[in-house]
Design an enzyme around this catalytic site. Structure first.
Site, PDB file in Angstrom:
ATOM      1  N   ASP A  17      -5.758  -5.405  -0.501  1.00 27.61           N
ATOM      2  CA  ASP A  17      -6.664  -6.488  -0.883  1.00 27.61           C
ATOM      3  C   ASP A  17      -7.182  -6.283  -2.310  1.00 27.61           C
ATOM      4  OD1 ASP A  17      -8.097  -8.792  -0.621  1.00 27.61           O
ATOM      5  OD2 ASP A  17      -9.552  -8.010   0.819  1.00 27.61           O
ATOM      6  N   ASN A  65      -2.388 -16.412   5.142  1.00 25.20           N
ATOM      7  CA  ASN A  65      -2.144 -16.484   3.696  1.00 25.20           C
ATOM      8  C   ASN A  65      -1.295 -17.695   3.306  1.00 25.20           C
ATOM      9  OD1 ASN A  65      -1.962 -12.865   3.203  1.00 25.20           O
ATOM     10  ND2 ASN A  65      -3.673 -14.231   2.883  1.00 25.20           N
TER      11      ASN A  65
HETATM   12  C1  FPP Z   1      -4.408  -9.528  -1.335  1.00 27.85           C
HETATM   13  O1  FPP Z   1      -5.030  -9.693  -2.583  1.00 27.85           O
HETATM   14  C2  FPP Z   1      -3.000  -9.393  -1.519  1.00 27.85           C
HETATM   15  C3  FPP Z   1      -2.034 -10.220  -1.007  1.00 27.85           C
HETATM   16  C4  FPP Z   1      -2.307 -11.412  -0.193  1.00 27.85           C
HETATM   17  C5  FPP Z   1      -0.613  -9.940  -1.259  1.00 27.85           C
HETATM   18  C6  FPP Z   1      -0.251  -8.494  -1.191  1.00 27.85           C
HETATM   19  C7  FPP Z   1       1.085  -8.321  -1.753  1.00 27.85           C
HETATM   20  C8  FPP Z   1       1.516  -7.315  -2.519  1.00 27.85           C
HETATM   21  C9  FPP Z   1       0.743  -6.103  -2.886  1.00 27.85           C
HETATM   22  C10 FPP Z   1       2.873  -7.346  -3.056  1.00 27.85           C
HETATM   23  C11 FPP Z   1       3.874  -6.917  -2.053  1.00 27.85           C
HETATM   24  C12 FPP Z   1       4.519  -8.132  -1.602  1.00 27.85           C
HETATM   25  C13 FPP Z   1       5.455  -8.211  -0.666  1.00 27.85           C
HETATM   26  C14 FPP Z   1       5.823  -9.579  -0.237  1.00 27.85           C
HETATM   27  C15 FPP Z   1       6.080  -7.029  -0.006  1.00 27.85           C
HETATM   28  P1  FPP Z   1      -5.766 -11.061  -2.847  1.00 27.85           P
HETATM   29  O2  FPP Z   1      -4.833 -11.979  -3.532  1.00 27.85           O
HETATM   30  O3  FPP Z   1      -6.346 -11.560  -1.572  1.00 27.85           O
HETATM   31  O4  FPP Z   1      -6.885 -10.578  -3.818  1.00 27.85           O
HETATM   32  P2  FPP Z   1      -8.305 -11.278  -3.985  1.00 27.85           P
HETATM   33  O5  FPP Z   1      -9.005 -11.146  -2.668  1.00 27.85           O
HETATM   34  O6  FPP Z   1      -8.931 -10.453  -5.061  1.00 27.85           O
HETATM   35  O7  FPP Z   1      -8.049 -12.689  -4.383  1.00 27.85           O
END
Ligand code: FPP
Length: 244
Positions: A17, A65
Site C-alpha cells: 500500500d 481495485n
Molecule cells: C496500493 O497502492 C498498490 C496497488 C493497488 C498496486 C500494487 C502493485 C504493485 C506493487 C505492482 C505489482 C503489480 C503486479 C500486477 C504484480 P495505492 O495505489 O493504493 O497507493 P495509495 O493508497 O497511496 O493511493
C-alpha cells in the site's frame, strides 16, 4: 541484518500500500508510483527468500481495485504483462515457485489470465519457496469458492461431510499454503481489507508508516525484529514468560 539466530516466520504476507502517495509526495504520477512499487517488490522478495522465509504472499490487486479509473487499471495490467517476465526469470533462478490467488475471470483481462497460467506452469517444480501473488483477489470470495468446491465433491459422493475439518479446509482455498505468521501493511493504514481472512487467524500484525516503494530490506529487518519480540501464544499461555 544477520538472521541466523532469529526465529524466522515461515509465511509472511504483505499488503502493498502507498504507491500513489509515494509518487504524489515526489511530484510523480500514480503510474510511476506503481512502477517503483513493482521494482521494490522485485528487490524485496529476493531479500526475503534469501533470509530463509519459505512463503511470501502479496496483495497486488484486489477485486475492489477494479473500481479505480480505467487508466490506472489498464496501467497495472500492462505493467504485469510487460514486466513480469524478468521477475519470473529471477524467481526461477532462485528456485521459487510462483502461484496466484484470485478469481481467474472477468474483469481480469484474458491476456493476464493466460500469463498467470503460463507462469504457474513454468515454475511449478521449484522447491525452495513460494511467492503467492493475489490478483483479482478477495478473502470472502476465497472462502465462498472453497465452500462451493467442497459442496460439489460432497454432491458427487467424492467427499463426506465428516471428512471436512479445519486442517483440510485449507486445501480448497485458492492455494494450499501454511498459515500466515506475519502480516505487514505498509503506508500506515491499519486494516485487513479482505486479505487472506482464513490464513490470518493467528498472524502477528505490523503496520509501518513507510509507503511500499520505500519499504526496503532495512524496513523489512525492523519488521522481523518486532516479530521476534512478540509472544505468540495461539490462545494458550506461555508459562516461560512471567508477565503473563
Ligand atoms: C496500493 O497502492 C498498490 C496497488 C493497488 C498496486 C500494487 C502493485 C504493485 C506493487 C505492482 C505489482 C503489480 C503486479 C500486477 C504484480 P495505492 O495505489 O493504493 O497507493 P495509495 O493508497 O497511496 O493511493
Amino acid at each position: 541484518m544477520d538472521y541466523s539466530n532469529l526465529k524466522v516466520p515461515t509465511h509472511v504476507a504483505i499488503i502493498l500500500d502507498g504507491n500513489g502517495r509515494w509518487a504524489q509526495e515526489r511530484g510523480l504520477s500514480r503510474s510511476q508510483g506503481h512502477e517503483a512499487g513493482f521494482e521494490n517488490l522485485k528487490n524485496l522478495s529476493q531479500y526475503i527468500f534469501d533470509k530463509g522465509i519459505k512463503v511470501l504472499s502479496v496483495y497486488a490487486f484486489s477485486t475492489e481495485n477494479f473500481k479505480r479509473s480505467k487508466e490506472e487499471v489498464d496501467f497495472l495490467m500492462n505493467l504485469f504483462v510487460l514486466k513480469f517476465e524478468s521477475y519470473r526469470k529471477l524467481m526461477n533462478k532462485k528456485g521459487i515457485k510462483i502461484v496466484f490467488s484470485g478469481e481467474r475471470r472477468e474483469p481480469l483481462p484474458q491476456r493476464v489470465i493466460d500469463l498467470i497460467e503460463k507462469i504457474e506452469e513454468n515454475t511449478k517444480n521449484n522447491q525452495k519457496g513460494i511467492i503467492n501473488i493475489c490478483i483479482n483477489y478477495g478473502g470472502h470470495s476465497e472462502i465462498v469458492n472453497a465452500t462451493k468446491k467442497i459442496c460439489k465433491l460432497v454432491m458427487e459422493n467424492k467427499l463426506s461431510i465428516d471428512e471436512i475439518n479445519e486442517e483440510n479446509f485449507n486445501h480448497y482455498l485458492f492455494n494450499d499454503l501454511p498459515p500466515v505468521d506475519l502480516l505487514i501493511r505498509t503506508s500506515g493504514e491499519i486494516r485487513i481489507s479482505n486479505f487472506m481472512l482464513y490464513q490470518l487467524s493467528y498472524a502477528e500484525m505490523y503496520f509501518p508508516k513507510t509507503y511500499f516503494p520505500a519499504f526496503d530490506s532495512d524496513e523489512f529487518d525492523k519488521a522481523i525484529v518486532e516479530y521476534t519480540k512478540r509472544d505468540r501464544r495461539f490462545g494458550g499461555i506461555n508459562y516461560e514468560n512471567k508477565d503473563n
